[in-house]
Design an enzyme around this catalytic site. Structure first.
Site, PDB file in Angstrom:
ATOM      1  CB  SER A   1      71.259 -23.424-122.437  1.00  0.00           C
ATOM      2  OG  SER A   1      71.793 -23.793-121.178  1.00  0.00           O
TER       3      SER A   1
ATOM      4  CE1 TYR B   1      66.748 -22.046-119.785  1.00  0.00           C
ATOM      5  CE2 TYR B   1      68.653 -23.429-119.332  1.00  0.00           C
ATOM      6  CZ  TYR B   1      68.113 -22.259-119.826  1.00  0.00           C
ATOM      7  OH  TYR B   1      68.932 -21.303-120.374  1.00  0.00           O
TER       8      TYR B   1
END
Length: 254
Positions: free
Chosen positions: A138, A151
């Site tokens: 990501s 995350y």
């Protein structure tokens, strides 16, 4: 070009979103797709769609954080040419308001889950002298994202694991790369907006879309197209790299 005919591809989280798009495209390009999915019904639905288009696929209900279950399924599959570590969960929170339970849950699925699949797949790839691993990282691995502490931690680990695997198994014919998407329009995004911004869905969707310089969210199919290239023979010289797919977010968001 980009044929996967005769290849056996394992894709985790293939029941929806990016994982589903990758599964459908890989099957279209000739791979036999093995979908590892916590939601067994969603995995089966993707399989049925693939078969309806003449493709070949199977689905397995599995929690990727359970190593024993992962190893058992991978042994059942046998031949593994491609592994796409896509399964993951999100979390909203900062370091001081993320509970230990939530932190561990994100780690177990996003980090340990990828490790479990690597642990199970690499011996088979080593035995045949070839293999491709693609990890879903990501932009959160390399830039600061507000309220995404756990995350971002997990995706930073995925980035580091990608480089480590690429280095350790290069001589054994195994390539490993990662993709770092920005915000992609998936069912998760719609669900997140509906849950947290009831009555403001259109406004929030537009705001999130415009947070990327290109002015919109990515599409799962766009991520799948890059995944196809990186897992194909045409990318045989590509390993140890991360590919931002971010609508200009990292370099142009200023």
């Amino acid at each position: 070009m980009f044929s996967l005919k005769g290849k056996s591809a394992i894709i985790t989280g293939g029941g929806s979103g990016i994982g589903k798009a990758i599964s459908v495209l890989f099957a279209k390009q000739g791979a036999h797709v093995h979908i590892i999915e916590l939601n067994a019904d969603a995995g089966l639905q993707t399989v049925n769609e693939i078969k309806a288009e003449g493709g070949s696929a199977d689905a397995y209900g599995c929690d990727v954080s359970n190593q024993e279950a992962v190893v058992s399924i991978f042994k059942q599959i046998g031949k593994i040419d491609i592994l796409v570590n896509n399964a993951g969960i999100a979390h909203i929170g900062r370091a001081d308001n993320t509970s230990e339970a939530d932190f561990v849950k994100v780690f177990d699925v996003n980090v340990k889950g990828a490790y479990n699949c690597l642990y199970a797949a690499i011996p088979a790839m080593k035995a045949q002298g070839s293999g491709v691993v693609l990890n879903m990282a990501s932009i959160g691995a390399v830039v600061g994202l507000s309220d995404r502490f756990a995350y971002s931690m997990s995706k930073g680990a995925i980035f580091a694991m990608t480089m480590s695997v690429a280095k350790d198994y290069m001589a054994e014919g195994i390539r490993c790369n990662s993709i770092s998407p920005a915000r992609v329009h998936t069912p998760f995004v719609d669900g997140f907006i509906a849950k947290n911004y009831a009555g403001q869905e259109a406004e929030i969707f537009e705001k999130l879309s415009k947070s990327q310089p290109i002015g919109r969210m990515g599409k799962p199919e766009e991520v799948a197209s890059l995944a196809l290239y990186l897992c194909s023979e045409e990318a045989g010289f590509v390993t140890g790299n991360d590919y931002p797919l971010d609508g200009g977010f990292i370099k142009l968001n200023n």
